[in-house]
Write a protein that holds these residues in place. Structure first.
Motif, PDB file in Angstrom:
ATOM      1  N   GLU A   1       0.889  -1.322  -0.202  1.00 27.81           N
ATOM      2  CA  GLU A   1       0.195   0.076   0.094  1.00 27.81           C
ATOM      3  C   GLU A   1       0.845   1.322   0.013  1.00 27.81           C
ATOM      4  O   GLU A   1       0.298   2.383  -0.076  1.00 27.81           O
ATOM      5  N   HIS A   2       2.214   1.217   0.391  1.00 25.21           N
ATOM      6  CA  HIS A   2       2.995   2.337   0.226  1.00 25.21           C
ATOM      7  C   HIS A   2       2.989   2.929  -1.426  1.00 25.21           C
ATOM      8  O   HIS A   2       3.347   2.178  -2.072  1.00 25.21           O
ATOM      9  N   PRO A   3       3.140   3.976  -1.226  1.00 24.90           N
ATOM     10  CA  PRO A   3       3.232   4.774  -2.722  1.00 24.90           C
ATOM     11  C   PRO A   3       4.704   4.698  -3.049  1.00 24.90           C
ATOM     12  O   PRO A   3       5.796   4.653  -2.194  1.00 24.90           O
ATOM     13  N   TRP A   4       4.981   4.532  -4.332  1.00 24.98           N
ATOM     14  CA  TRP A   4       6.345   4.614  -4.872  1.00 24.98           C
ATOM     15  C   TRP A   4       6.879   5.669  -4.871  1.00 24.98           C
ATOM     16  O   TRP A   4       6.152   6.907  -5.059  1.00 24.98           O
ATOM     17  N   PRO A   5       8.039   6.164  -4.576  1.00 28.66           N
ATOM     18  CA  PRO A   5       9.220   5.128  -4.382  1.00 28.66           C
ATOM     19  C   PRO A   5       9.500   4.850  -3.275  1.00 28.66           C
ATOM     20  O   PRO A   5      10.255   4.098  -2.663  1.00 28.66           O
ATOM     21  N   LEU A   6       8.665   5.361  -2.226  1.00 28.03           N
ATOM     22  CA  LEU A   6       8.743   5.003  -0.810  1.00 28.03           C
ATOM     23  C   LEU A   6       8.648   3.690  -0.476  1.00 28.03           C
ATOM     24  O   LEU A   6       9.266   3.075   0.425  1.00 28.03           O
ATOM     25  N   ARG A   7       7.807   2.837  -1.185  1.00 27.56           N
ATOM     26  CA  ARG A   7       7.829   1.431  -1.071  1.00 27.56           C
ATOM     27  C   ARG A   7       8.928   0.741  -1.064  1.00 27.56           C
ATOM     28  O   ARG A   7       9.160  -0.036  -0.504  1.00 27.56           O
TER      29      ARG A   7
ATOM     30  N   GLY B   1      11.876   1.769  -0.357  1.00 28.04           N
ATOM     31  CA  GLY B   1      12.741   2.002   0.890  1.00 28.04           C
ATOM     32  C   GLY B   1      12.083   1.335   1.997  1.00 28.04           C
ATOM     33  O   GLY B   1      12.979   0.855   2.900  1.00 28.04           O
ATOM     34  N   ILE B   2      10.854   1.135   2.106  1.00 24.64           N
ATOM     35  CA  ILE B   2      10.152   0.401   3.105  1.00 24.64           C
ATOM     36  C   ILE B   2      10.387  -0.810   2.918  1.00 24.64           C
ATOM     37  O   ILE B   2      10.763  -1.862   3.951  1.00 24.64           O
ATOM     38  N   ALA B   3      10.425  -1.441   1.814  1.00 29.50           N
ATOM     39  CA  ALA B   3      10.710  -2.841   1.637  1.00 29.50           C
ATOM     40  C   ALA B   3      12.085  -3.275   1.862  1.00 29.50           C
ATOM     41  O   ALA B   3      12.378  -4.421   2.587  1.00 29.50           O
ATOM     42  N   ALA B   4      13.142  -2.458   1.832  1.00 29.27           N
ATOM     43  CA  ALA B   4      14.436  -2.652   2.185  1.00 29.27           C
ATOM     44  C   ALA B   4      14.534  -2.561   3.748  1.00 29.27           C
ATOM     45  O   ALA B   4      15.275  -3.170   4.122  1.00 29.27           O
ATOM     46  N   MET B   5      13.742  -1.611   4.275  1.00 28.39           N
ATOM     47  CA  MET B   5      13.973  -1.774   5.628  1.00 28.39           C
ATOM     48  C   MET B   5      13.608  -3.071   5.944  1.00 28.39           C
ATOM     49  O   MET B   5      13.870  -3.645   7.158  1.00 28.39           O
ATOM     50  N   TRP B   6      12.214  -3.549   5.784  1.00 27.35           N
ATOM     51  CA  TRP B   6      11.548  -4.688   6.217  1.00 27.35           C
ATOM     52  C   TRP B   6      12.297  -5.925   5.808  1.00 27.35           C
ATOM     53  O   TRP B   6      12.410  -6.975   6.670  1.00 27.35           O
ATOM     54  N   HIS B   7      12.917  -6.057   4.631  1.00 30.22           N
ATOM     55  CA  HIS B   7      13.612  -7.160   4.134  1.00 30.22           C
ATOM     56  C   HIS B   7      14.981  -7.216   4.268  1.00 30.22           C
ATOM     57  O   HIS B   7      15.735  -8.206   4.165  1.00 30.22           O
ATOM     58  N   LEU B   8      15.827  -6.039   4.323  1.00 31.37           N
ATOM     59  CA  LEU B   8      17.160  -6.066   4.068  1.00 31.37           C
ATOM     60  C   LEU B   8      17.942  -5.534   5.268  1.00 31.37           C
ATOM     61  O   LEU B   8      18.112  -6.201   6.162  1.00 31.37           O
ATOM     62  N   HIS B   9      17.920  -4.070   5.377  1.00 37.98           N
ATOM     63  CA  HIS B   9      18.895  -3.618   6.603  1.00 37.98           C
ATOM     64  C   HIS B   9      18.124  -3.441   7.712  1.00 37.98           C
ATOM     65  O   HIS B   9      18.968  -3.747   8.936  1.00 37.98           O
ATOM     66  N   GLY B  10      16.804  -3.588   7.877  1.00 35.04           N
ATOM     67  CA  GLY B  10      16.164  -3.803   8.923  1.00 35.04           C
ATOM     68  C   GLY B  10      16.589  -4.949   9.815  1.00 35.04           C
ATOM     69  O   GLY B  10      16.841  -4.945  11.030  1.00 35.04           O
ATOM     70  N   PRO B  11      16.120  -6.218   9.172  1.00 34.51           N
ATOM     71  CA  PRO B  11      16.629  -7.470  10.032  1.00 34.51           C
ATOM     72  C   PRO B  11      17.948  -7.505  10.318  1.00 34.51           C
ATOM     73  O   PRO B  11      18.311  -7.928  11.363  1.00 34.51           O
ATOM     74  N   VAL B  12      18.908  -6.977   9.293  1.00 33.97           N
ATOM     75  CA  VAL B  12      20.423  -7.152   9.582  1.00 33.97           C
ATOM     76  C   VAL B  12      20.834  -6.216  10.793  1.00 33.97           C
ATOM     77  O   VAL B  12      21.461  -6.593  11.786  1.00 33.97           O
ATOM     78  N   LEU B  13      20.320  -5.004  10.818  1.00 36.97           N
ATOM     79  CA  LEU B  13      20.707  -4.101  11.898  1.00 36.97           C
ATOM     80  C   LEU B  13      19.988  -4.418  13.354  1.00 36.97           C
ATOM     81  O   LEU B  13      20.493  -4.472  14.621  1.00 36.97           O
ATOM     82  N   ASN B  14      18.868  -5.139  13.204  1.00 40.31           N
ATOM     83  CA  ASN B  14      18.045  -5.394  14.347  1.00 40.31           C
ATOM     84  C   ASN B  14      18.637  -6.778  14.990  1.00 40.31           C
ATOM     85  O   ASN B  14      18.924  -6.802  16.305  1.00 40.31           O
ATOM     86  N   ALA B  15      19.263  -7.718  14.210  1.00 41.65           N
ATOM     87  CA  ALA B  15      19.978  -8.642  14.696  1.00 41.65           C
ATOM     88  C   ALA B  15      21.411  -8.213  15.102  1.00 41.65           C
ATOM     89  O   ALA B  15      21.789  -8.778  16.243  1.00 41.65           O
ATOM     90  N   THR B  16      22.022  -7.494  14.458  1.00 40.82           N
ATOM     91  CA  THR B  16      23.476  -6.988  15.162  1.00 40.82           C
ATOM     92  C   THR B  16      23.107  -6.015  16.361  1.00 40.82           C
ATOM     93  O   THR B  16      23.872  -6.258  17.358  1.00 40.82           O
ATOM     94  N   LEU B  17      22.271  -4.920  16.411  1.00 41.05           N
ATOM     95  CA  LEU B  17      22.160  -4.020  17.417  1.00 41.05           C
ATOM     96  C   LEU B  17      21.096  -4.731  18.485  1.00 41.05           C
ATOM     97  O   LEU B  17      21.294  -3.986  19.697  1.00 41.05           O
TER      98      LEU B  17
END
Length: 171
Positions: free
Chosen positions: A35-41, A43-59
């Motif tokens: 539902e998020h508009p492009w191009p924000l979607r 960045g949010i996809a990257a947050m949920w699937h890429l850097h978010g899980p990595v940062l969450n696991a690391t920090l």
């Protein structure tokens, strides 16, 4: 009561809803990634699937302040919100959530959305109204320019720079 974002989304799960006389839910709704508009979607996809899980696991938490998302998010909350926002059913499908209590909510409920909120778009905010079938739900869409402010977005509804919007929130 006034609830912003998760604070509003949580209302229908609370006990003693018969004691609420009026609710104003600001930028609150069960949003899905699509539902998020492009191009924000992207960045949010990257947050949920890429850097978010990595940062969450690391920090052990997600550094939301660094990403201009308001506050840092504890690790377990990040994982739960990720499930809600990337899987069908949102928090209603989460076995860790209590059942909806919203049959007891019969008061006036105002759902407030902002035209420039890409995090929880109006479609998600309006959908929250269906979770409160006995409440007298009204919808209010607020455009920043109508109140002389440049932007509100998702996070800044209660920022001092947007105080001109506050009367419209509680009207």
């Amino acid at each position: 009561m006034i609830g912003h974002s998760l604070g509003g989304l949580a209302l229908p799960f609370q006990p003693d809803l018969h004691r609420v006389d009026r609710a104003i839910l600001v930028a609150a709704g069960p949003v899905h990634l699509r539902e998020h508009p492009w191009p924000l979607r992207a960045g949010i996809a990257a947050m949920w699937h890429l850097h978010g899980p990595v940062l969450n696991a690391t920090l052990g938490y997600f550094p939301g302040r660094r990403f201009l998302l308001g506050a840092d998010v504890p690790g377990p909350a990040f994982r739960q919100w990720r499930r809600w926002c990337t899987r069908p059913g949102s928090c209603l499908a989460d076995p860790d959530m209590p059942p909806l209590q919203s049959e007891a909510l019969t008061c006036p409920v105002t759902l407030v959305s902002f035209t420039d909120d890409g995090m929880v778009p109006s479609t998600a905010v309006w959908r929250l109204g269906a979770w409160m079938p006995k409440a007298a739900v009204t919808r209010r869409l607020i455009a920043p320019a109508d109140h002389g402010v440049t932007s509100i977005g998702h996070i800044a509804a209660f920022a001092n720079r947007n105080r001109a919007v506050w009367p419209a929130l509680v009207a």
